[in-house]
Structures are given as structure tokens and as C-alpha cells.
Scaffold this motif. Sequence first.
Motif, PDB file in Angstrom:
ATOM      1  N   THR A 153      12.836  19.111   3.846  1.00 22.43           N
ATOM      2  CA  THR A 153      12.812  19.763   5.162  1.00 22.43           C
ATOM      3  C   THR A 153      11.425  19.635   5.776  1.00 22.43           C
ATOM      4  N   LYS A 154      11.383  19.267   7.039  1.00 20.54           N
ATOM      5  CA  LYS A 154      10.137  19.195   7.798  1.00 20.54           C
ATOM      6  C   LYS A 154      10.232  20.148   8.993  1.00 20.54           C
ATOM      7  N   CYS A 155       9.131  20.819   9.298  1.00 24.46           N
ATOM      8  CA  CYS A 155       9.135  21.785  10.397  1.00 24.46           C
ATOM      9  C   CYS A 155       8.059  21.419  11.423  1.00 24.46           C
ATOM     10  N   LEU A 156       8.189  21.999  12.608  1.00 26.64           N
ATOM     11  CA  LEU A 156       7.259  21.792  13.717  1.00 26.64           C
ATOM     12  C   LEU A 156       6.942  20.310  13.926  1.00 26.64           C
ATOM     13  N   VAL A 157       8.007  19.530  14.016  1.00 30.76           N
ATOM     14  CA  VAL A 157       7.852  18.098  14.302  1.00 30.76           C
ATOM     15  C   VAL A 157       7.763  17.954  15.816  1.00 30.76           C
ATOM     16  N   LEU A 158       6.569  17.718  16.338  1.00 28.17           N
ATOM     17  CA  LEU A 158       6.367  17.665  17.781  1.00 28.17           C
ATOM     18  C   LEU A 158       7.239  16.585  18.411  1.00 28.17           C
ATOM     19  N   HIS A 159       8.061  16.998  19.378  1.00 24.71           N
ATOM     20  CA  HIS A 159       8.991  16.115  20.087  1.00 24.71           C
ATOM     21  C   HIS A 159       9.937  15.393  19.136  1.00 24.71           C
ATOM     22  N   GLY A 160      10.166  15.999  17.980  1.00 26.92           N
ATOM     23  CA  GLY A 160      11.080  15.394  17.022  1.00 26.92           C
ATOM     24  C   GLY A 160      12.525  15.413  17.475  1.00 26.92           C
ATOM     25  N   ASP A 161      12.868  16.261  18.442  1.00 27.76           N
ATOM     26  CA  ASP A 161      14.259  16.344  18.896  1.00 27.76           C
ATOM     27  C   ASP A 161      14.652  15.211  19.829  1.00 27.76           C
ATOM     28  N   THR A 162      13.665  14.507  20.415  1.00 36.91           N
ATOM     29  CA  THR A 162      13.985  13.414  21.335  1.00 36.91           C
ATOM     30  C   THR A 162      13.441  12.069  20.871  1.00 36.91           C
ATOM     31  N   ALA A 163      12.816  12.029  19.699  1.00 34.99           N
ATOM     32  CA  ALA A 163      12.254  10.777  19.188  1.00 34.99           C
ATOM     33  C   ALA A 163      13.373   9.812  18.784  1.00 34.99           C
ATOM     34  N   ASP A 164      13.121   8.511  18.974  1.00 30.50           N
ATOM     35  CA  ASP A 164      14.063   7.477  18.535  1.00 30.50           C
ATOM     36  C   ASP A 164      13.905   7.181  17.050  1.00 30.50           C
ATOM     37  N   LYS A 165      12.678   7.272  16.575  1.00 32.35           N
ATOM     38  CA  LYS A 165      12.387   7.083  15.154  1.00 32.35           C
ATOM     39  C   LYS A 165      11.393   8.150  14.713  1.00 32.35           C
ATOM     40  N   ILE A 166      11.480   8.516  13.438  1.00 35.43           N
ATOM     41  CA  ILE A 166      10.614   9.560  12.903  1.00 35.43           C
ATOM     42  C   ILE A 166       9.911   9.026  11.664  1.00 35.43           C
ATOM     43  N   VAL A 167       8.590   9.148  11.645  1.00 34.99           N
ATOM     44  CA  VAL A 167       7.807   8.778  10.467  1.00 34.99           C
ATOM     45  C   VAL A 167       7.669  10.030   9.605  1.00 34.99           C
ATOM     46  N   VAL A 168       8.135   9.941   8.357  1.00 32.83           N
ATOM     47  CA  VAL A 168       8.192  11.101   7.464  1.00 32.83           C
ATOM     48  C   VAL A 168       7.263  10.882   6.275  1.00 32.83           C
ATOM     49  N   SER A 169       6.465  11.895   5.946  1.00 31.73           N
ATOM     50  CA  SER A 169       5.698  11.855   4.698  1.00 31.73           C
ATOM     51  C   SER A 169       6.565  12.455   3.601  1.00 31.73           C
ATOM     52  N   ALA A 170       6.609  11.778   2.455  1.00 30.27           N
ATOM     53  CA  ALA A 170       7.448  12.244   1.347  1.00 30.27           C
ATOM     54  C   ALA A 170       6.769  11.920   0.029  1.00 30.27           C
ATOM     55  N   ARG A 171       7.062  12.729  -0.964  1.00 34.46           N
ATOM     56  CA  ARG A 171       6.438  12.562  -2.282  1.00 34.46           C
ATOM     57  C   ARG A 171       7.259  11.599  -3.136  1.00 34.46           C
ATOM     58  N   THR A 172       6.581  10.570  -3.632  1.00 32.27           N
ATOM     59  CA  THR A 172       7.218   9.601  -4.507  1.00 32.27           C
ATOM     60  C   THR A 172       6.866   9.825  -5.974  1.00 32.27           C
ATOM     61  N   SER A 173       5.795  10.591  -6.221  1.00 32.86           N
ATOM     62  CA  SER A 173       5.411  10.927  -7.596  1.00 32.86           C
ATOM     63  C   SER A 173       4.425  12.091  -7.562  1.00 32.86           C
ATOM     64  N   GLY A 174       4.223  12.715  -8.746  1.00 37.94           N
ATOM     65  CA  GLY A 174       3.228  13.772  -8.865  1.00 37.94           C
ATOM     66  C   GLY A 174       3.737  15.137  -8.450  1.00 37.94           C
ATOM     67  N   ASP A 175       2.855  16.124  -8.572  1.00 41.12           N
ATOM     68  CA  ASP A 175       3.174  17.496  -8.217  1.00 41.12           C
ATOM     69  C   ASP A 175       3.049  17.719  -6.714  1.00 41.12           C
ATOM     70  N   THR A 176       3.528  18.877  -6.275  1.00 42.54           N
ATOM     71  CA  THR A 176       3.637  19.176  -4.844  1.00 42.54           C
ATOM     72  C   THR A 176       2.319  19.052  -4.103  1.00 42.54           C
ATOM     73  N   ARG A 177       1.193  19.435  -4.724  1.00 40.50           N
ATOM     74  CA  ARG A 177      -0.084  19.484  -4.014  1.00 40.50           C
ATOM     75  C   ARG A 177      -1.051  18.382  -4.448  1.00 40.50           C
ATOM     76  N   GLU A 178      -0.548  17.326  -5.062  1.00 43.07           N
ATOM     77  CA  GLU A 178      -1.410  16.195  -5.392  1.00 43.07           C
ATOM     78  C   GLU A 178      -1.622  15.321  -4.163  1.00 43.07           C
ATOM     79  N   ARG A 179      -2.797  14.729  -4.079  1.00 45.10           N
ATOM     80  CA  ARG A 179      -3.094  13.844  -2.954  1.00 45.10           C
ATOM     81  C   ARG A 179      -2.536  12.444  -3.160  1.00 45.10           C
ATOM     82  N   ASN A 180      -2.326  12.059  -4.394  1.00 44.21           N
ATOM     83  CA  ASN A 180      -1.677  10.786  -4.686  1.00 44.21           C
ATOM     84  C   ASN A 180      -0.170  10.984  -4.724  1.00 44.21           C
TER      85      ASN A 180
END
Length: 385
Positions: A153-180
Motif C-alpha cells: 500500500t502506498k499513500c499520499l501519491v501526488l496526482h496518483g489518481d490521474t497518472a497514466d503510469k506510476i513509479v513505485v518503490s518496493a522492497r526486493t530484499s532485506g528488512d523494512t528499514r534497510e537502505r539496500n
Amino acid sequence: MNFDLSEEQQLLKNSVERLLADSYGFEKRRTYQTDAKGYSDAMWARYAEIGLLALPFSDHHGGFDGGAAETMIAMEAFGKSLILEPYFATVVLAGGLLRLGGSEAQKADLIPGIAEGRLKLAFAYAEPQSRYDLFDVETQAKKDGGEWILNGTKCLVLHGDTADKIVVSARTSGDTRERNGIGLFIIDADAPGLSRRGYPTQDGLRAAEIILENVRIKNVDVIGDPEGAFPIITRVADEAVAALCAEAVGCFETMQQITLDYLKAREQFGRKIGSFQVLQHRAVDMFVELEQSRSMAMYAAMMAGEDDAIERERAISAAKVQIGRSAKAIGHESIQLHGGIGMTMEYSIGHYFKHVTMLDMLFGDADHHLKRLAGLGGLSNGQVN
């Protein structure tokens, strides 16, 4: 540092301000706001027509090779008129991720559409638990053969309701607060499994909550390294803060001018209230805050492209601290000097105050950036007091 505008930059400033002066008065803005999208498609087309949507991109992809200074000029003009269109979301945020991290194929495919006004993007980075920490990512991306499956879930996506495409950050490995272990994924807004709920923000713009349920992404829609996107995110965030500082300065300038005009016109006790010395002093305080903010916004724009991450972050945080403090100071004075009328929906000054309050909170408020600046050892040439 040379803060003088070049001839080309001055022409850009004049053309943007002329366009907005002709087409974006406060009453027209209220009309644009009633559109289902919350902004004007006609104005978006005008921005494309004069090259604003192509401003920061390479000429190889149909852009104008502009930098942070050109973005500063455009954003300051947008701040003066409180524009509603998704320029920041599309060009500065998502466009910045493409410009700095996208493959040649992704740039060739998407940037011309942005520049021509055919394609609108949004950047989904914030989550309910993340607050201002861009690395706090619970949204998961799991590899499945030649594809990725996204859930979260992502929140406060500016103009996300009318965007044609959305760039999403997502975790592929590691713990929730890791920078990698963080990747960036380009998703079609109508992709199966993606749902979004749009809503108005307090300052009259639009945002969305986005839910991803087993959304499938092809490898070609991954921006850069799927486990090493955080440095790109932080750099774009710094550029975004510099742009927000410039937008805030545009708001501050208009707020000060509106307040001065009111002091010159309003009569009380048989005199213009601007003739009272105590109110003159308060107007001067507003001007001082405006000029301090302008200087720091210019400094942020000059440092936004700095390769040394520490020096860049110091400058950006120092500017955001000043902008946040000035937003409160100028906002409070402008509302109080107007009296009751300043709080009405029919009068513009309250709308400016709402917007600068939101700008203070985007990508970290003044307190957050003061803490960040302290952690970086303060500015090289002195601390922010």
C-alpha cells in the motif's frame, strides 16, 4: 556563486510568468479546480507548448537540457499562481527518476510523451508507517521468472489518481528499514491488481492511496538495479526539495504583495491601516523572511546537482529549514494582518497559507531537516540557528 539569470533564463521566467498572469488568476484557478481531474488539461497543453514539460530532460529525448536553476524559475512562477497541474509529480519526481536512473530504452519510450504532454506520471514512495523516511518500505516485490510480483500500500501519491503510469518503490530484499534492497518499478495505472482511491488534499491539489495486489511487472519496467535504487531516490528527493523551496518563495512573494495591498487599502479609525508603524514593522518582517527564503532557495538550486551527497544534503536540509520557518512566519502575519477575511474560502491568502504549510511537510518538515542537518554536522560554513 553567481545568482544572476542568463538571457535564456530571463526569457524563460518572462514567458512562464506572462502565461500564468494571462491564464491563472485566482478565480480561474477555482474554475480549473472543479474539473473532475482537479486541474486544467488546457493549461497542461500550454505548458507543453512552451516547453516547460521538456525543461529538465536531454535534448536527445526531446528535452531542453535544463538544470535545477531552470526548474527553480518555473516552480517559483507556479508558486505565485498556485497552479493545480501535476508538474511536480510528473516532471520533477517521476521524471527525475527516469532521467537519473532509467535505461536508454525507458527514456526513449517515456520522456517524449512527458515532454509533449501526452503522459502523466506519479511517484508512489510514502507508506502509512514511513513518515519522512524514504527507506522505510514494506511494499514487497518478489521475482517470478522474468517478472516481478508487487504487493503493498502506498499513500499520499501526488496526482496518483490521474497518472497514466506510476513509479513505485518496493522492497526486493532485506528488512523494512534497510537502505539496500529497494527497487523502482514502472506500473501502468490500469494494471490488473492495482487499485487507487483519489482525494483532494488540504491545499486543493489531488493525491491518491494506491493498493497493489499481486501486480505483475516485466523486467523491462524496472528502473536500474532492483536492489540498489535508494541512492537515486534520495538524489531525486533532494532535487524535489529544491524545487519545493522555489515554489514556496513564489507563494511567499505573492502573499507579501497581497498583504501590502490590503494594508494600503483597508481603513480603520479614519486612516489606512498601513500608516500604523507597528503594522509597517510586521510587513518588514515578512519581507525579511521572503528574502532569506529566496537566498536559501537559490542556494538549494545551485547545490541540487552536487555529486558530493553530504554537501548536497546539507544545503538542501538547510534550505528546507528556512522555508519551513518562513512559511509559518509569513503565513501567520499575512492571515493576522488581514483579520477575519484572511480565513475565508473566497479570499486567496488563506489558500496560499494552506499550500505553503503542505510544502513544509512534503519530504520532511523543518524539524525533520534540522535534525538531518545536525546529523550531517551542520553547514560547512556554519550552523542554522
